[in-house]
Design a protein around this motif. Structure first.
Motif, PDB file in Angstrom:
ATOM      1  N   HIS A  45       0.853  -1.278   0.085  1.00 52.29           N
ATOM      2  CA  HIS A  45       0.118  -0.069  -0.121  1.00 52.29           C
ATOM      3  C   HIS A  45       0.780   0.992   0.014  1.00 52.29           C
ATOM      4  N   TYR A  46       1.977   1.345  -0.760  1.00 54.10           N
ATOM      5  CA  TYR A  46       2.593   2.306  -0.657  1.00 54.10           C
ATOM      6  C   TYR A  46       2.165   3.739  -0.995  1.00 54.10           C
ATOM      7  N   ILE A  47       2.146   4.771  -0.498  1.00 55.59           N
ATOM      8  CA  ILE A  47       1.901   5.961  -0.751  1.00 55.59           C
ATOM      9  C   ILE A  47       2.913   7.012  -0.187  1.00 55.59           C
ATOM     10  N   ARG A  48       3.340   8.148  -0.929  1.00 58.94           N
ATOM     11  CA  ARG A  48       4.331   8.972  -0.599  1.00 58.94           C
ATOM     12  C   ARG A  48       3.443  10.024   0.572  1.00 58.94           C
ATOM     13  N   ARG A  49       4.379  10.311   1.201  1.00 60.60           N
ATOM     14  CA  ARG A  49       3.872  11.443   2.406  1.00 60.60           C
ATOM     15  C   ARG A  49       3.072  12.553   1.724  1.00 60.60           C
ATOM     16  N   GLU A  50       3.940  13.328   0.878  1.00 57.43           N
ATOM     17  CA  GLU A  50       3.506  14.577   0.259  1.00 57.43           C
ATOM     18  C   GLU A  50       2.140  14.554  -0.480  1.00 57.43           C
ATOM     19  N   ASP A  51       1.963  13.212  -1.164  1.00 56.46           N
ATOM     20  CA  ASP A  51       0.736  12.868  -1.721  1.00 56.46           C
ATOM     21  C   ASP A  51      -0.116  12.799  -0.889  1.00 56.46           C
ATOM     22  N   ILE A  52      -0.356  12.060   0.213  1.00 57.77           N
ATOM     23  CA  ILE A  52      -1.151  11.744   0.910  1.00 57.77           C
ATOM     24  C   ILE A  52      -1.808  12.909   1.539  1.00 57.77           C
ATOM     25  N   GLU A  53      -0.778  13.741   2.004  1.00 58.71           N
ATOM     26  CA  GLU A  53      -0.955  15.047   3.056  1.00 58.71           C
ATOM     27  C   GLU A  53      -1.643  16.010   1.870  1.00 58.71           C
ATOM     28  N   GLN A  54      -1.393  15.976   0.830  1.00 57.50           N
ATOM     29  CA  GLN A  54      -2.085  17.133  -0.323  1.00 57.50           C
ATOM     30  C   GLN A  54      -3.427  16.523  -0.614  1.00 57.50           C
ATOM     31  N   ILE A  55      -3.776  15.159  -0.440  1.00 53.53           N
ATOM     32  CA  ILE A  55      -4.941  15.033  -0.958  1.00 53.53           C
ATOM     33  C   ILE A  55      -5.896  15.157   0.506  1.00 53.53           C
ATOM     34  N   VAL A  56      -5.500  14.935   1.616  1.00 55.77           N
ATOM     35  CA  VAL A  56      -6.203  15.337   2.711  1.00 55.77           C
ATOM     36  C   VAL A  56      -6.344  16.811   2.742  1.00 55.77           C
ATOM     37  N   LEU A  57      -5.541  17.628   2.566  1.00 52.67           N
ATOM     38  CA  LEU A  57      -5.577  19.097   2.653  1.00 52.67           C
ATOM     39  C   LEU A  57      -6.682  19.447   1.225  1.00 52.67           C
ATOM     40  N   ASP A  58      -6.738  18.766   0.305  1.00 49.61           N
ATOM     41  CA  ASP A  58      -7.472  19.429  -0.832  1.00 49.61           C
ATOM     42  C   ASP A  58      -8.989  18.858  -0.157  1.00 49.61           C
ATOM     43  N   ASP A  59      -9.105  17.774   0.391  1.00 48.67           N
ATOM     44  CA  ASP A  59     -10.410  17.688   0.678  1.00 48.67           C
ATOM     45  C   ASP A  59     -10.981  18.370   1.838  1.00 48.67           C
ATOM     46  N   ILE A  60     -10.405  18.833   2.936  1.00 52.12           N
ATOM     47  CA  ILE A  60     -10.609  19.771   3.752  1.00 52.12           C
ATOM     48  C   ILE A  60     -10.742  21.136   3.047  1.00 52.12           C
ATOM     49  N   ARG A  61     -10.309  21.623   2.363  1.00 52.26           N
ATOM     50  CA  ARG A  61     -10.412  22.853   1.601  1.00 52.26           C
ATOM     51  C   ARG A  61     -11.646  22.677   0.787  1.00 52.26           C
ATOM     52  N   ALA A  62     -11.960  21.725   0.153  1.00 52.25           N
ATOM     53  CA  ALA A  62     -13.294  21.591  -0.502  1.00 52.25           C
ATOM     54  C   ALA A  62     -14.385  21.210   0.353  1.00 52.25           C
ATOM     55  N   LYS A  63     -14.288  20.873   1.493  1.00 54.58           N
ATOM     56  CA  LYS A  63     -15.346  20.758   2.301  1.00 54.58           C
ATOM     57  C   LYS A  63     -15.440  22.397   3.147  1.00 54.58           C
ATOM     58  N   ALA A  64     -14.503  22.960   3.136  1.00 54.79           N
ATOM     59  CA  ALA A  64     -14.332  24.472   3.773  1.00 54.79           C
ATOM     60  C   ALA A  64     -15.369  25.448   2.637  1.00 54.79           C
ATOM     61  N   LYS A  65     -14.969  25.167   1.425  1.00 50.20           N
ATOM     62  CA  LYS A  65     -15.718  25.738   0.340  1.00 50.20           C
ATOM     63  C   LYS A  65     -17.121  25.700   0.151  1.00 50.20           C
ATOM     64  N   LEU A  66     -17.544  24.425   0.408  1.00 50.14           N
ATOM     65  CA  LEU A  66     -18.934  24.162   0.642  1.00 50.14           C
ATOM     66  C   LEU A  66     -19.539  25.144   1.734  1.00 50.14           C
ATOM     67  N   ILE A  67     -19.108  25.141   2.720  1.00 50.57           N
ATOM     68  CA  ILE A  67     -19.385  26.010   3.630  1.00 50.57           C
ATOM     69  C   ILE A  67     -19.648  27.386   3.311  1.00 50.57           C
ATOM     70  N   LEU A  68     -18.486  27.859   2.672  1.00 47.47           N
ATOM     71  CA  LEU A  68     -18.343  29.371   2.357  1.00 47.47           C
ATOM     72  C   LEU A  68     -19.360  29.630   1.071  1.00 47.47           C
ATOM     73  N   ASP A  69     -19.516  28.589   0.146  1.00 47.05           N
ATOM     74  CA  ASP A  69     -20.504  28.824  -0.781  1.00 47.05           C
ATOM     75  C   ASP A  69     -22.040  28.894  -0.312  1.00 47.05           C
ATOM     76  N   ASP A  70     -22.249  27.872   0.541  1.00 44.61           N
ATOM     77  CA  ASP A  70     -23.651  27.700   0.910  1.00 44.61           C
ATOM     78  C   ASP A  70     -23.729  26.887   2.069  1.00 44.61           C
ATOM     79  N   GLU A  71     -23.666  27.772   3.176  1.00 46.73           N
ATOM     80  CA  GLU A  71     -23.525  26.937   4.754  1.00 46.73           C
ATOM     81  C   GLU A  71     -24.629  25.985   4.817  1.00 46.73           C
ATOM     82  N   GLN A  72     -26.072  26.499   4.495  1.00 43.42           N
ATOM     83  CA  GLN A  72     -26.986  25.824   4.746  1.00 43.42           C
ATOM     84  C   GLN A  72     -27.181  24.518   4.074  1.00 43.42           C
TER      85      GLN A  72
END
Length: 543
Positions: A371-398
């Motif tokens: 299950h090899y995965i580079r550290r920078e790759d998984i960290e970027q994936i997690v960061l992008d997912d958190i940013r995407a969820k944060a954007k959902l709140i900024l665009d339309d919190e309800q």
């Protein structure tokens, strides 16, 4: 011809003891008074006092007293051959141990034992004092039992009245004045307590916290107590913070301002081993040092799977350390590293970090795929997912709130239905066992089955019923808890709002938002594709 009697010059050890309860009874039992009586007794007989042995503040029911142990060792090695005490109760209030030493151990080593006030002298076995010794030992133990009973009653009454009767307040407080003596904040120490909680809330490990405090030479609580109040620490230490000290602080609810009394008790007045008991609690009784929010955050960190992340050889901890698991075998993903060869673009030595299945690392490919995965790759994936969820709140919190709530309800519904089905099955089996038990009794009465088989069946059914009863209670509690979906989603959104413009992934962010992450992969897939699931706290799984 007359025989010549030789007068031996006894090598004497004087033993003195004073418990905290004895101190209340006045000067007659003081150490100095005991010393005067014992010294005079030895001098009048021309004996040589080799040493004194003093246990100040120790119960007579406890024979692990340090000076008693030294006394016995000196007696066994021949340094002394006579032991003198004021009375039997000074040597001990446990009639079994006192009798064991006087009747068996001392005679083995030719030790003479004298209790002056009780007229006990093992050199004169025919005396009235020796005849009465068993009765006096039993009376001394009864005295301890009676005293212990009275002290427990007073302690319980003070606790129920909300009085703080401990000798010292927890580190960060000082004992107050007035009738209840409630703790009062001691700001210099309270500042350190808050700092410990704040560092833990950011995800710092206990090792990191005590390293900071030790590097800054912050006095540990025992040393601080001595420096501020002159209280001597009986346990030697090197003035170094350790994880045990930090745990005792981080787990103490008194820092929330709650008065908590009698969390522990002892088995008996003979056995001083501490056991847990139902404490007496007075919420918000005095000023807190930490807020409920900070306390809850630290509890969350403690319960997190990543609360004990690992450091690299360079002393750093990666942000996802301890949060990643193999989707196939369930083992933790292990951080590995690879030395990169220097190049024209990067002439300096570089290290590339990656994660692989820990079980694959230990047991090889026959156990699990890497299950090899580079550290920078998984960290970027997690960061992008958190940013995407944060954007959902900024665009339309309800709308984001509704989506999160719908998803969480789906997960909750699935678990609810599974628990409900499991409860029905276990309840059915429990009732079936009730009928089987009744049937066994009836068959036994009618003589249809032998007694030994009856007993075996009853034992088997009872054991299974007890196990089912516990499981049924747990399921009923889980099903009876009111839905927390809306509150959980609101809390998740509140946390996520703090990271709407987060520039990079941090350890604190991961510990606050992420429960854990799984990395899946197919051994036949040569593309390097990975199936990544992020399990968010308060929310559930996202793909």
């Amino acid at each position: 011809m007359k025989s010549k009697q030789i007068q031996l010059n006894n090598k004497v050890g004087l033993y003195m003891r004073l418990s905290k309860d004895d101190e209340r009874q006045g000067e007659s039992l003081s150490i100095e008074n005991q010393r005067n009586i014992l010294t005079k007794y030895a001098q009048e007989r021309g004996w040589t006092v080799i040493d004194e042995y003093v246990d100040d503040g120790y119960s007579g029911t406890n024979f692990d007293r340090p000076q008693v142990q030294r006394l016995l060792e000196d007696a066994k090695t021949g340094k002394i051959d006579t032991i003198i005490v004021k009375d039997l109760s000074r040597f001990g209030r446990n009639y079994i141990f006192v009798g064991q030493y006087v009747d068996y151990i001392f005679p083995i080593y030719n030790i003479r034992f004298i209790a002056i006030s009780d007229n006990v002298d093992t050199a004169n076995v025919n005396s009235a004092g020796m005849d009465m010794m068993p009765i006096m030992n039993i009376f001394n133990e009864w005295h301890s039992a009676n005293t212990s009973k009275k002290i427990r009653a007073v302690t319980e009454a003070n606790a129920k009245a909300g009085k703080y009767r401990s000798t010292h307040a927890p580190y960060g407080y000082v004992k107050g004045t007035g009738d209840k003596c409630l703790p009062v904040i001691d700001e210099p120490a309270a500042t350190i307590v808050r700092r410990i909680f704040e560092m833990r809330a950011t995800g710092k490990t206990l090792n990191e916290i005590y390293t900071v405090l030790n590097n800054e030479k912050v006095p540990i609580p025992a040393v601080y107590l001595y420096e501020k109040f002159g209280v001597t620490n009986k346990k030697p230490n090197k003035n170094l913070w350790a994880d045990s000290i930090l745990r005792s602080i981080l787990k103490n609810p008194m820092y929330l301002g709650h008065l908590i009394r009698l969390r522990y008790t002892t088995v008996s007045y003979k056995n001083r081993r501490r056991t847990n008991r139902e404490p007496i609690v007075f919420p918000n009784a005095f000023e807190p040092i930490v807020t409920q929010e900070l306390w809850d955050k630290c509890r969350e960190i403690e319960e997190s799977v990543a609360s004990h992340g690992k450091h690299t050889s360079r002393g750093t901890m990666h942000v996802l350390s301890g949060l990643m698991f193999c989707a196939d075998c369930g083992g933790k993903m292990k951080l590995g590293q690879q030395d990169l060869k220097p190049s024209k673009e990067h002439p300096e030595r570089r290290i590339r970090y990656h994660y692989i299945c820990g079980n694959h690392s230990r047991f090889g490919k026959f156990y699990c795929y890497n299950h090899y995965i580079r550290r920078e790759d998984i960290e970027q994936i997690v960061l992008d997912d958190i940013r995407a969820k944060a954007k959902l709140i900024l665009d339309d919190e309800q709308k984001a709130r509704a989506d999160f709530l719908k998803y969480k309800e789906q997960i909750s519904a699935a678990k609810y239905n599974a628990d409900k089905k499991d409860l029905a099955q276990k309840t059915k089996r429990f009732n079936e066992l009730e009928r089987l038990t009744q049937s066994v009794y009836e068959d036994k009465v009618l003589g249809k089955i032998p007694e030994d088989i009856c007993l075996k069946l009853l034992a088997k059914y009872t054991e299974e019923q007890n196990a089912l009863k516990t499981e049924i209670e747990e399921l009923e509690n889980a099903l009876s808890v009111a839905s927390k979906n809306e509150a959980d989603v609101d809390e998740f959104i509140r946390r996520l709002k703090r990271y709407t413009d987060v520039p990079e992934l941090t350890r604190e962010l991961c510990l606050e938002l992420i429960e854990y992450i799984t990395i899946g992969a197919s051994p036949d897939d040569k593309t390097g594709a990975r199936e990544i699931h992020i399990y968010y706290k308060l929310l559930g799984k996202e793909t």
